[in-house]
Design a protein around this motif. Structure first.
Motif, mmCIF file in Angstrom:
data_model
loop_
_atom_site.group_PDB
_atom_site.id
_atom_site.type_symbol
_atom_site.label_atom_id
_atom_site.label_comp_id
_atom_site.label_asym_id
_atom_site.label_seq_id
_atom_site.Cartn_x
_atom_site.Cartn_y
_atom_site.Cartn_z
ATOM 1 N N ALA A 183 0.829 -1.206 0.000
ATOM 2 C CA ALA A 183 0.000 0.000 0.000
ATOM 3 C C ALA A 183 0.861 1.253 0.000
ATOM 4 O O ALA A 183 0.591 2.215 -0.730
ATOM 5 N N LEU A 184 1.896 1.263 0.807
ATOM 6 C CA LEU A 184 2.791 2.415 0.880
ATOM 7 C C LEU A 184 3.446 2.692 -0.466
ATOM 8 O O LEU A 184 3.488 3.836 -0.941
ATOM 9 N N LEU A 185 3.957 1.656 -1.117
ATOM 10 C CA LEU A 185 4.663 1.829 -2.383
ATOM 11 C C LEU A 185 3.714 2.258 -3.500
ATOM 12 O O LEU A 185 4.112 2.995 -4.411
ATOM 13 N N ARG A 186 2.468 1.798 -3.447
ATOM 14 C CA ARG A 186 1.512 2.190 -4.484
ATOM 15 C C ARG A 186 0.998 3.610 -4.270
ATOM 16 O O ARG A 186 0.817 4.362 -5.234
ATOM 17 N N ARG A 187 0.763 3.971 -3.030
ATOM 18 C CA ARG A 187 0.174 5.280 -2.748
ATOM 19 C C ARG A 187 1.181 6.417 -2.895
ATOM 20 O O ARG A 187 0.792 7.568 -3.119
ATOM 21 N N LEU A 188 2.468 6.104 -2.744
ATOM 22 C CA LEU A 188 3.507 7.133 -2.826
ATOM 23 C C LEU A 188 4.462 6.789 -3.959
ATOM 24 O O LEU A 188 5.569 6.287 -3.733
ATOM 25 N N PRO A 189 4.062 7.041 -5.202
ATOM 26 C CA PRO A 189 4.917 6.665 -6.345
ATOM 27 C C PRO A 189 6.233 7.435 -6.319
ATOM 28 O O PRO A 189 6.293 8.593 -5.909
ATOM 29 N N GLY A 190 7.273 6.751 -6.742
ATOM 30 C CA GLY A 190 8.584 7.390 -6.753
ATOM 31 C C GLY A 190 9.160 7.587 -5.364
ATOM 32 O O GLY A 190 10.064 8.409 -5.174
ATOM 33 N N LEU A 191 8.662 6.838 -4.399
ATOM 34 C CA LEU A 191 9.163 6.962 -3.029
ATOM 35 C C LEU A 191 10.676 6.751 -3.013
ATOM 36 O O LEU A 191 11.188 5.807 -3.617
ATOM 37 N N ARG A 192 11.390 7.611 -2.315
ATOM 38 C CA ARG A 192 12.849 7.513 -2.268
ATOM 39 C C ARG A 192 13.362 8.137 -0.975
ATOM 40 O O ARG A 192 12.655 8.914 -0.326
ATOM 41 N N LEU A 193 14.583 7.785 -0.632
ATOM 42 C CA LEU A 193 15.222 8.366 0.546
ATOM 43 C C LEU A 193 15.504 9.839 0.280
ATOM 44 O O LEU A 193 15.934 10.211 -0.814
ATOM 45 N N ALA A 194 15.280 10.658 1.295
ATOM 46 C CA ALA A 194 15.533 12.096 1.166
ATOM 47 C C ALA A 194 16.943 12.456 1.618
ATOM 48 O O ALA A 194 17.352 13.620 1.506
ATOM 49 N N VAL A 195 17.680 11.484 2.128
ATOM 50 C CA VAL A 195 19.067 11.683 2.540
ATOM 51 C C VAL A 195 19.875 10.502 2.019
ATOM 52 O O VAL A 195 19.320 9.437 1.740
ATOM 53 N N SER B 68 19.339 0.546 20.998
ATOM 54 C CA SER B 68 18.239 -0.375 21.278
ATOM 55 C C SER B 68 18.664 -1.826 21.156
ATOM 56 O O SER B 68 19.566 -2.175 20.385
ATOM 57 N N LEU B 69 18.000 -2.683 21.907
ATOM 58 C CA LEU B 69 18.195 -4.118 21.779
ATOM 59 C C LEU B 69 17.606 -4.630 20.469
ATOM 60 O O LEU B 69 17.894 -5.759 20.060
ATOM 61 N N LEU B 70 16.768 -3.816 19.826
ATOM 62 C CA LEU B 70 16.161 -4.178 18.553
ATOM 63 C C LEU B 70 16.860 -3.440 17.418
ATOM 64 O O LEU B 70 17.210 -2.271 17.554
ATOM 65 N N HIS B 71 17.041 -4.130 16.302
ATOM 66 C CA HIS B 71 17.635 -3.511 15.121
ATOM 67 C C HIS B 71 16.597 -2.604 14.468
ATOM 68 O O HIS B 71 15.491 -3.056 14.139
ATOM 69 N N GLY B 72 16.923 -1.338 14.328
ATOM 70 C CA GLY B 72 15.941 -0.429 13.758
ATOM 71 C C GLY B 72 16.543 0.898 13.352
ATOM 72 O O GLY B 72 17.752 1.115 13.432
ATOM 73 N N VAL B 73 15.663 1.786 12.897
ATOM 74 C CA VAL B 73 16.041 3.105 12.414
ATOM 75 C C VAL B 73 15.292 4.156 13.227
ATOM 76 O O VAL B 73 14.097 4.029 13.457
ATOM 77 N N ARG B 74 16.008 5.187 13.663
ATOM 78 C CA ARG B 74 15.373 6.250 14.449
ATOM 79 C C ARG B 74 14.493 7.139 13.569
ATOM 80 O O ARG B 74 13.366 7.461 13.940
ATOM 81 N N GLU B 75 15.025 7.561 12.436
ATOM 82 C CA GLU B 75 14.296 8.427 11.514
ATOM 83 C C GLU B 75 14.576 7.970 10.085
ATOM 84 O O GLU B 75 15.681 7.552 9.769
ATOM 85 N N LEU B 76 13.557 8.081 9.230
ATOM 86 C CA LEU B 76 13.745 7.734 7.825
ATOM 87 C C LEU B 76 13.082 8.817 6.972
ATOM 88 O O LEU B 76 11.909 8.715 6.611
ATOM 89 N N PRO B 77 13.844 9.881 6.633
ATOM 90 C CA PRO B 77 13.283 10.947 5.798
ATOM 91 C C PRO B 77 13.070 10.441 4.364
ATOM 92 O O PRO B 77 13.995 9.906 3.747
ATOM 93 N N VAL B 78 11.862 10.619 3.858
ATOM 94 C CA VAL B 78 11.545 10.168 2.505
ATOM 95 C C VAL B 78 10.815 11.275 1.751
ATOM 96 O O VAL B 78 10.246 12.189 2.338
ATOM 97 N N THR B 79 10.836 11.138 0.440
ATOM 98 C CA THR B 79 10.092 12.032 -0.437
ATOM 99 C C THR B 79 9.516 11.201 -1.569
ATOM 100 O O THR B 79 9.899 10.040 -1.758
ATOM 101 N N TRP B 80 8.595 11.770 -2.361
ATOM 102 C CA TRP B 80 7.930 11.029 -3.428
ATOM 103 C C TRP B 80 7.302 12.008 -4.412
ATOM 104 O O TRP B 80 7.299 13.218 -4.193
ATOM 105 N N GLN B 81 6.771 11.466 -5.490
ATOM 106 C CA GLN B 81 6.098 12.284 -6.478
ATOM 107 C C GLN B 81 4.673 12.578 -6.014
ATOM 108 O O GLN B 81 3.989 11.694 -5.502
ATOM 109 N N ARG B 82 4.249 13.798 -6.207
ATOM 110 C CA ARG B 82 2.873 14.142 -5.859
ATOM 111 C C ARG B 82 1.914 13.543 -6.887
ATOM 112 O O ARG B 82 2.206 13.483 -8.076
ATOM 113 N N HIS B 83 0.736 13.102 -6.392
ATOM 114 C CA HIS B 83 -0.295 12.580 -7.278
ATOM 115 C C HIS B 83 -0.988 13.698 -8.039
ATOM 116 O O HIS B 83 -1.111 14.821 -7.553
ATOM 117 N N ALA B 84 -1.472 13.367 -9.200
ATOM 118 C CA ALA B 84 -2.436 14.236 -9.862
ATOM 119 C C ALA B 84 -3.758 14.098 -9.116
ATOM 120 O O ALA B 84 -3.963 13.133 -8.367
#
Length: 374
Positions: A324-336, A347-363
């Protein structure tokens, strides 16, 4: 232990105990506080068997398919909100964490405005730098909150998991309120944090592997669960090792383990064992090797009697959220640049604190059209 065969064998061996009060148990920190009564991950048979049976018969396990419409609704609402925000957007805050929090709140009947209570406590409990006293305080805060919530469900039951446990098991005398609180602790904390990390790591990997991203978007619905299993194998969130202590002498492979020896089982290494998963460092959403008779071969959820009871719910969230995420936000890409991503080293869990992203705006109308493709 790091080899797949050894990890599976030991996770299924009743001669290894989960009880942190036993001498020799390899605690995460020297001043690790004792778990709450009824805390399922720290219990052995037969008490563990009886309480786990109750959890496995609950809505958490048996009614996951019935919960899919709610997961889809929360996913759509969050993506609607996210699509209107100025870019770049932190995907962790706005989606990866928000989705499992909403789902777990609905499942447990927890008011969404109380999310900070268990989010903050879960972060302290999973922190490698937190002191034993801080972890104990976090457990106490969460135990107190859950105790009050269980009382509220007893006074005024709702259509949620806690109300179900109270009505079917506390009022009948099968378990105590204290035990319900102990059951709820790992489900409430682990039920959102692990899934949130998994969503973020999966998105990061898919953005770095465009061919795999395309494969997921092109996959038929029946193939999506297999793709999710490969992401779980490749990006195992539980990086602290499952902890056990031997109650008797035993041998696994060429290793002799004596009674009283502490054992750490590395799930992430087992999931990259080349004897089971050829070319294990390669992400391949069409991978079939490692599967036996259609079962999931990876151990991302553990194995044996302590295999995560929330695995079906987590799997459903990933199956719904990622496409759903990939379909709703076409051209999704890392912003950094990837090297600038803030991985959570504390953390004891493997993870990411922040994930800045950008994408193409829909018509105009595009968001609705993409949503309807699911």
């Amino acid at each position: 232990m790091t080899r797949y065969a050894d990890v599976r064998a030991l996770l299924g061996d009743p001669r290894l105990s989960c009880d942190p009060s036993r001498p020799g148990y390899p605690a995460f920190r020297p001043d690790q506080p004792p778990p709450a009564r009824g805390y399922l991950p720290s219990m052995d048979a037969p008490e563990h068997t009886a309480l786990r049976r109750i959890v496995m018969r609950s809505a958490l396990v048996t009614d996951v398919e019935r919960m899919r419409p709610a997961i889809e609704r929360h996913t759509d609402e969050l993506l609607d909100e996210l699509a209107l925000l100025p870019q770049p957007v932190d995907l962790v805050e706005r989606f990866s964490l928000a989705l499992p929090v909403r789902v777990i709140c609905e499942l447990f009947g927890v008011p969404l405005h109380d999310r900070a209570v268990f989010e903050e406590c879960a972060a302290v409990i999973a922190s490698r730098s937190a002191s034993g006293a801080q972890v104990a305080d976090a457990y106490a805060s969460l135990t107190g909150y859950l105790g009050r919530l269980v009382q509220a469900k007893d006074d005024e039951p709702g259509d949620d998991l806690l109300s179900q446990l109270v009505a079917q098991h506390v009022r009948t005398g099968h378990i105590t309120r204290e035990q319900v609180v102990g059951l709820g602790l790992p489900l409430l904390t682990g039920g959102h944090a692990t899934t949130a990390h998994q969503i973020t790591l999966a998105v990061t990997a898919l953005l770095r592997h465009p061919d795999q991203r395309a494969a997921l978007l092109a996959a038929e619905p029946e193939s999506v669960p297999r793709a999710v299993d490969e992401l779980l194998r490749h990006l195992t969130v539980v990086h602290f090792g499952l902890r056990r202590v031997a109650t008797a002498d035993l041998t696994v492979g060429r290793t002799v383990i004596r009674a009283g020896d502490g054992v750490v089982l590395a799930l992430q290494s087992a999931n990259r064992d080349p004897e089971i998963f050829p070319d294990p460092d390669r992400l391949d959403l069409t991978r079939t090797t490692g599967a036996t008779r259609g079962t999931r071969a990876h151990v991302a959820f553990g194995y044996g009697a302590h295999r995560c009871p929330g695995q079906a719910l987590a799997h459903a969230e990933l199956e719904i959220a990622l496409p759903a995420l990939l379909r709703r936000l076409p051209g999704l890409r890392l912003a950094v640049p990837f090297d600038h991503i803030a991985f959570d080293e504390d953390s004891l869990l493997h993870g990411v604190r922040e994930l800045p992203v950008t994408w193409q705006r829909h018509a105009p109308g595009g968001a609705e059209q993409n949503r309807n493709r699911r």
